[in-house]
Design an enzyme around this catalytic site. Structure first.
Site, mmCIF file in Angstrom:
data_model
loop_
_atom_site.group_PDB
_atom_site.id
_atom_site.type_symbol
_atom_site.label_atom_id
_atom_site.label_comp_id
_atom_site.label_asym_id
_atom_site.label_seq_id
_atom_site.Cartn_x
_atom_site.Cartn_y
_atom_site.Cartn_z
ATOM 1 N N LYS A 173 0.847 -1.187 0.000
ATOM 2 C CA LYS A 173 0.000 0.000 0.000
ATOM 3 C C LYS A 173 0.890 1.247 0.000
ATOM 4 O O LYS A 173 1.621 1.498 0.947
ATOM 5 C CB LYS A 173 -0.919 -0.006 1.219
ATOM 6 C CG LYS A 173 -1.862 -1.212 1.243
ATOM 7 C CD LYS A 173 -2.763 -1.228 2.452
ATOM 8 C CE LYS A 173 -1.995 -1.459 3.727
ATOM 9 N NZ LYS A 173 -2.882 -1.701 4.888
ATOM 10 N N THR A 204 -9.102 9.545 8.128
ATOM 11 C CA THR A 204 -8.782 8.286 7.447
ATOM 12 C C THR A 204 -8.558 7.132 8.422
ATOM 13 O O THR A 204 -7.966 6.115 8.062
ATOM 14 C CB THR A 204 -7.518 8.463 6.594
ATOM 15 O OG1 THR A 204 -6.444 8.919 7.443
ATOM 16 C CG2 THR A 204 -7.743 9.461 5.474
ATOM 17 N N GLY A 206 -8.833 3.823 10.224
ATOM 18 C CA GLY A 206 -9.424 2.542 9.851
ATOM 19 C C GLY A 206 -9.231 2.137 8.405
ATOM 20 O O GLY A 206 -9.765 1.117 7.967
ATOM 21 N N THR A 207 -8.425 2.896 7.670
ATOM 22 C CA THR A 207 -8.242 2.613 6.238
ATOM 23 C C THR A 207 -7.722 1.200 6.000
ATOM 24 O O THR A 207 -8.258 0.452 5.171
ATOM 25 C CB THR A 207 -7.274 3.630 5.619
ATOM 26 O OG1 THR A 207 -7.746 4.943 5.868
ATOM 27 C CG2 THR A 207 -7.158 3.414 4.124
ATOM 28 N N GLY A 208 -6.647 0.828 6.700
ATOM 29 C CA GLY A 208 -6.031 -0.480 6.467
ATOM 30 C C GLY A 208 -6.944 -1.630 6.843
ATOM 31 O O GLY A 208 -7.044 -2.630 6.111
ATOM 32 N N CYS A 209 -7.615 -1.511 7.987
ATOM 33 C CA CYS A 209 -8.552 -2.550 8.420
ATOM 34 C C CYS A 209 -9.672 -2.714 7.397
ATOM 35 O O CYS A 209 -10.060 -3.828 7.044
ATOM 36 C CB CYS A 209 -9.159 -2.180 9.769
ATOM 37 S SG CYS A 209 -7.994 -1.831 11.089
#
Length: 263
Positions: A173, A204, A206-209
């Site tokens: 990412k 932003t 919580g983007t990865g989860c």
């Protein structure tokens, strides 16, 4: 039957990341979300004020309870906290006939550590080898491999370094790079470059989860990895654009943006 996805992760009391984000994303994408809680955090828009990991036996019991009765079509991992939990979860996933999306969470959006340094080797040697897709960000790549990415051209080097640990696919990412948000998905042979405009929105959390949960949802529906990742990228890009203020710090992405867009 509705596809079933199991998240193995920590709880975020603020509702922006972790188990809460995972279940919201799964609902939005039409799958049934289930959970194994690995840790409880006291967390809000300003950061993580405390974290308490659960005993390994509690994590094992939750996993077996769900998988042995309900069954799963995909598993997603997030915060695992310690080497003991990493190794236990890796063993459980290795014995489960379902694709696994491994999000090797190291730090929170605010820079708070969510993984003990002593657990890094367990992530490398136990968890990544059972991954269908690993989804590290650039900080996690550096933490796991020592490769520091400063340009788009270095994403290939980062992907190769992570693939050496055994995941079938890796999604590097590149959201921390300037310009467009570009990610690289590869299995070491095929390459898929995913680009999206960068939205000027600080909310932003919580983007990865959310991205990992969206990928797992796609896999549970029977999509191939490239198609699942492409669909997940589209979903999370919209969620970032619609992210909203919450509390006094960094707000969450909007997991229900498609519902509101169609209202």
């Amino acid at each position: 039957m509705i596809p079933r996805v199991l998240t193995v992760a920590g709880s975020d009391s603020g509702g922006g990341a972790g188990i809460q984000a995972d279940l919201k994303a799964m609902l939005a994408l039409g799958v049934h979300g289930m959970s194994v809680i690995t840790a409880v955090t006291a967390q809000n828009s300003l950061g993580v004020q405390g974290a308490w990991e659960l005993p390994v036996e509690a994590v094992r019991a939750q996993f077996r309870s769900v998988v042995d009765d309900i069954g799963v079509q995909a598993v997603k991992t997030g915060m695992l906290a310690s080497a003991e939990l990493v190794e236990a979860v890796a063993e459980l996933i290795g014995g489960t006939d379902a694709p696994a999306v491994i999000d090797p969470v190291g730090v929170s959006k605010h820079g708070d550590s969510l993984l003990a340094s002593s657990a890094l080797e367990s992530v490398r040697t136990k968890l990544l080898p059972v991954a269908t897709v690993a989804t590290p960000n650039l900080d996690e790549v550096a933490q796991l491999t020592g490769v520091h990415v400063e340009s788009e051209e270095q994403l290939r080097q980062a992907a190769a370094a992570v693939l050496e640990y055994g995941p079938r696919w890796v999604l590097i990412k590149g959201g921390h790079l300037p310009a467009d948000a570009v990610d690289l998905l590869t299995d070491g042979s095929a390459e898929h470059w995913l680009r999206a405009p960068r939205h000027d929105n600080r909310h932003t959390h919580g983007t990865g989860c959310t991205l990992a949960s969206a990928i797992a949802s796609g896999l549970a529906k029977g999509l191939a990895v490239p198609e699942a990742v492409t669909a997940a990228k589209e979903y999370v890009t919209g969620a970032i654009e619609a992210g909203f203020a919450l509390g006094r710090g960094i707000g969450p992405v909007d997991h229900g943006w498609r519902f509101r867009a169609g209202a």
